[in-house]
Design a protein around this motif. Structure first.
Motif, mmCIF file in Angstrom:
data_model
loop_
_atom_site.group_PDB
_atom_site.id
_atom_site.type_symbol
_atom_site.label_atom_id
_atom_site.label_comp_id
_atom_site.label_asym_id
_atom_site.label_seq_id
_atom_site.Cartn_x
_atom_site.Cartn_y
_atom_site.Cartn_z
ATOM 1 N N GLY A 150 6.753 -3.800 5.503
ATOM 2 C CA GLY A 150 5.653 -2.905 5.137
ATOM 3 C C GLY A 150 5.672 -2.528 3.670
ATOM 4 O O GLY A 150 4.631 -2.525 3.006
ATOM 5 N N ASP A 151 6.840 -2.208 3.142
ATOM 6 C CA ASP A 151 6.948 -1.856 1.721
ATOM 7 C C ASP A 151 6.575 -3.027 0.821
ATOM 8 O O ASP A 151 5.859 -2.866 -0.172
ATOM 9 C CB ASP A 151 8.369 -1.389 1.386
ATOM 10 C CG ASP A 151 8.710 -0.047 2.007
ATOM 11 O OD1 ASP A 151 7.773 0.692 2.388
ATOM 12 O OD2 ASP A 151 9.913 0.268 2.110
ATOM 13 N N VAL A 152 7.051 -4.212 1.173
ATOM 14 C CA VAL A 152 6.748 -5.407 0.380
ATOM 15 C C VAL A 152 5.251 -5.693 0.405
ATOM 16 O O VAL A 152 4.637 -5.960 -0.633
ATOM 17 C CB VAL A 152 7.551 -6.627 0.905
ATOM 18 C CG1 VAL A 152 7.098 -7.910 0.242
ATOM 19 C CG2 VAL A 152 9.043 -6.413 0.691
ATOM 20 N N LEU A 153 4.650 -5.617 1.589
ATOM 21 C CA LEU A 153 3.221 -5.881 1.719
ATOM 22 C C LEU A 153 2.385 -4.836 0.992
ATOM 23 O O LEU A 153 1.389 -5.166 0.339
ATOM 24 C CB LEU A 153 2.828 -5.940 3.195
ATOM 25 C CG LEU A 153 3.385 -7.125 3.966
ATOM 26 C CD1 LEU A 153 3.122 -6.972 5.455
ATOM 27 C CD2 LEU A 153 2.817 -8.428 3.448
ATOM 28 N N ASP A 154 2.776 -3.580 1.070
ATOM 29 C CA ASP A 154 2.047 -2.515 0.381
ATOM 30 C C ASP A 154 2.062 -2.745 -1.132
ATOM 31 O O ASP A 154 1.027 -2.628 -1.790
ATOM 32 C CB ASP A 154 2.652 -1.152 0.728
ATOM 33 C CG ASP A 154 1.813 -0.013 0.200
ATOM 34 O OD1 ASP A 154 0.653 0.134 0.643
ATOM 35 O OD2 ASP A 154 2.315 0.731 -0.675
ATOM 36 N N ASN A 155 3.220 -3.083 -1.680
ATOM 37 C CA ASN A 155 3.322 -3.344 -3.122
ATOM 38 C C ASN A 155 2.507 -4.569 -3.529
ATOM 39 O O ASN A 155 1.834 -4.565 -4.573
ATOM 40 C CB ASN A 155 4.783 -3.519 -3.539
ATOM 41 C CG ASN A 155 5.554 -2.234 -3.453
ATOM 42 O OD1 ASN A 155 5.001 -1.147 -3.546
ATOM 43 N ND2 ASN A 155 6.861 -2.343 -3.246
ATOM 44 N N ALA A 156 2.549 -5.625 -2.713
ATOM 45 C CA ALA A 156 1.783 -6.835 -3.017
ATOM 46 C C ALA A 156 0.286 -6.538 -3.003
ATOM 47 O O ALA A 156 -0.454 -6.957 -3.907
ATOM 48 C CB ALA A 156 2.114 -7.937 -2.015
ATOM 49 N N LEU A 157 -0.158 -5.781 -2.012
ATOM 50 C CA LEU A 157 -1.584 -5.442 -1.936
ATOM 51 C C LEU A 157 -2.021 -4.542 -3.081
ATOM 52 O O LEU A 157 -3.120 -4.695 -3.599
ATOM 53 C CB LEU A 157 -1.905 -4.793 -0.594
ATOM 54 C CG LEU A 157 -2.162 -5.776 0.527
ATOM 55 C CD1 LEU A 157 -2.303 -5.053 1.854
ATOM 56 C CD2 LEU A 157 -3.392 -6.597 0.256
ATOM 57 N N ALA A 158 -1.182 -3.614 -3.482
ATOM 58 C CA ALA A 158 -1.527 -2.742 -4.612
ATOM 59 C C ALA A 158 -1.766 -3.583 -5.862
ATOM 60 O O ALA A 158 -2.732 -3.355 -6.602
ATOM 61 C CB ALA A 158 -0.420 -1.718 -4.850
ATOM 62 N N THR A 159 -0.914 -4.565 -6.087
ATOM 63 C CA THR A 159 -1.065 -5.457 -7.245
ATOM 64 C C THR A 159 -2.338 -6.289 -7.114
ATOM 65 O O THR A 159 -3.107 -6.413 -8.071
ATOM 66 C CB THR A 159 0.164 -6.383 -7.377
ATOM 67 O OG1 THR A 159 1.327 -5.572 -7.543
ATOM 68 C CG2 THR A 159 0.029 -7.323 -8.545
ATOM 69 N N LEU A 160 -2.568 -6.851 -5.936
ATOM 70 C CA LEU A 160 -3.771 -7.666 -5.722
ATOM 71 C C LEU A 160 -5.050 -6.857 -5.895
ATOM 72 O O LEU A 160 -6.012 -7.321 -6.500
ATOM 73 C CB LEU A 160 -3.744 -8.290 -4.328
ATOM 74 C CG LEU A 160 -2.763 -9.433 -4.138
ATOM 75 C CD1 LEU A 160 -2.619 -9.758 -2.657
ATOM 76 C CD2 LEU A 160 -3.206 -10.656 -4.907
ATOM 77 N N ILE A 161 -5.069 -5.647 -5.375
ATOM 78 C CA ILE A 161 -6.251 -4.791 -5.495
ATOM 79 C C ILE A 161 -6.512 -4.460 -6.955
ATOM 80 O O ILE A 161 -7.655 -4.534 -7.425
ATOM 81 C CB ILE A 161 -6.091 -3.511 -4.643
ATOM 82 C CG1 ILE A 161 -6.153 -3.857 -3.154
ATOM 83 C CG2 ILE A 161 -7.152 -2.474 -5.002
ATOM 84 C CD1 ILE A 161 -5.715 -2.726 -2.238
#
Length: 107
Positions: A37-48
Motif C-alpha cells: 500500500g505504501d509503495v503504491l500510494d507513493n507511485a500514484l502520487a508521483t504519477l498524478i
C-alpha cells in the motif's frame, strides 16, 4: 498514467490468483497489504503529479482515492472476461480525470 493503471489491473489479477502463496510467504495478508500500500500510494502520487503537470489530467485526485478506484476495477476483472471490462473502466476513469468536472463530493 493510463499504462500504469492498466498494468495495475494485471497486477491485481495475478495477486488474486497467488493470494494463498503470498499470504503464506509473508506471514499474512495484513503485512503484505501494508507494505504494498505504501509503495503504491507513493507511485500514484508521483504519477498524478506528472499527469497534472503535463496536462494529461485536470481533476484533482488523491492517490488513495485513485488506488481504491483502480483496486475496485481490478477486483471486478478477476476472471478473464472481467479483465477486459476492467481495462475499459480504466479508460472511462481516465476520461473523467481529463474532463475536470467534479461534483465536489455531492451527487
Amino acid at each position: 498514467m493510463r499504462q500504469w493503471l492498466l498494468l495495475f489491473v494485471d497486477y491485481m489479477a495475478n495477486k488474486q490468483i497467488q493470494a494463498g502463496v503470498l499470504n503464506y510467504m509473508t506471514g499474512g495478508s495484513d503485512r503484505l497489504c501494508m507494505l504494498s500500500g505504501d509503495v503504491l500510494d507513493n507511485a500514484l502520487a508521483t504519477l498524478i503529479a506528472r499527469a497534472k503537470q503535463s496536462g494529461e489530467i485536470v481533476l484533482a485526485v488523491e492517490p488513495i482515492d485513485l488506488l481504491c478506484a483502480v483496486a475496485g476495477i481490478a477486483s471486478f476483472g478477476a476472471d478473464l472476461d472481467g479483465e477486459v471490462s476492467a481495462k475499459r473502466l480504466v479508460d472511462i476513469m481516465i476520461a473523467g480525470l481529463r474532463n475536470g468536472t467534479s461534483t465536489g463530493g455531492r451527487w
